[in-house]
Design an enzyme around this catalytic site. Sequence first.
Site, short mmCIF file in Angstrom:
data_model
loop_
_atom_site.label_atom_id
_atom_site.label_comp_id
_atom_site.label_asym_id
_atom_site.label_seq_id
_atom_site.Cartn_x
_atom_site.Cartn_y
_atom_site.Cartn_z
N ASP A 168 0.85 -1.19 0.00
CA ASP A 168 0.00 0.00 0.00
C ASP A 168 0.89 1.24 0.00
O ASP A 168 1.74 1.40 0.88
CB ASP A 168 -0.91 -0.01 1.24
CG ASP A 168 -2.00 1.05 1.16
OD1 ASP A 168 -3.01 0.79 0.50
OD2 ASP A 168 -1.84 2.13 1.76
N HIS A 202 -4.89 13.79 -10.98
CA HIS A 202 -5.04 12.35 -11.17
C HIS A 202 -4.21 11.80 -12.33
O HIS A 202 -3.79 10.65 -12.30
CB HIS A 202 -6.52 12.01 -11.37
CG HIS A 202 -7.33 12.19 -10.13
ND1 HIS A 202 -7.30 11.29 -9.08
CD2 HIS A 202 -8.18 13.17 -9.75
CE1 HIS A 202 -8.09 11.70 -8.11
NE2 HIS A 202 -8.65 12.85 -8.49
N ASP A 241 -4.20 2.41 -4.99
CA ASP A 241 -2.74 2.35 -4.82
C ASP A 241 -2.33 1.10 -4.05
O ASP A 241 -1.34 1.09 -3.34
CB ASP A 241 -2.23 3.61 -4.11
CG ASP A 241 -2.85 3.80 -2.73
OD1 ASP A 241 -3.84 3.11 -2.41
OD2 ASP A 241 -2.35 4.65 -1.96
#
Length: 199
Positions: free
Chosen positions: A44, A57, A88
């Site tokens: 992560d 983005h 992510d």
Amino acid sequence: MLADAAWQLTHDPLTGLLNRTGLRTVHTTIALGQPQPIIVMLIDLDQFKEVNDTHGHDAGDNLLTQIADRLAQLAHTYGGTVARLSGDEFAAILPVRDHSISRLADLLTTVIAAPAEVHVDSGPVTVTVTASVGVAIVASTDPMEDVALHHADTAMYHAKHQGGDQHNLYTPGMTMPGREHRRGPRPRDLRRDQGGSGR
């Protein structure tokens, strides 16, 4: 057309990595072979939201594709595979063999933390993110969601709880730490809470 449709079912369109379905298919293939221990890693990114918020983005997507390429190369080198599960969050399956698990996890956090150049309206910008990595050693026949990813997820949140940019190995009896670092429930948690299987 059939081949293209099959690819889309098992791959993430942004990064080209396997998606959750593709990873589950790889795991099923491994489980049907000779029983063996495998390494499952849940990854992560720690500061990805800041990149999105600061640069947009498109820059975030650019960063994700670069990190995906790095992870794919590393996984291939060590005989494994990697997938983008959502946002992510990535996962990897690797054979145990004679690899140093700690060294593998250190390599993974190192390649992620290397600076990346992303493109924004004003031109190229260098960004850096780190990762919290949960590592679990499981049997190849263990269920993917309820054992392998669950154990790696628990270890990953210990790494994040301890400040991120590190890895943590799951040990029997380990439970989730305080959840103040969650950005909200994961999709699989929501599905499980609604009575689904998390799949």
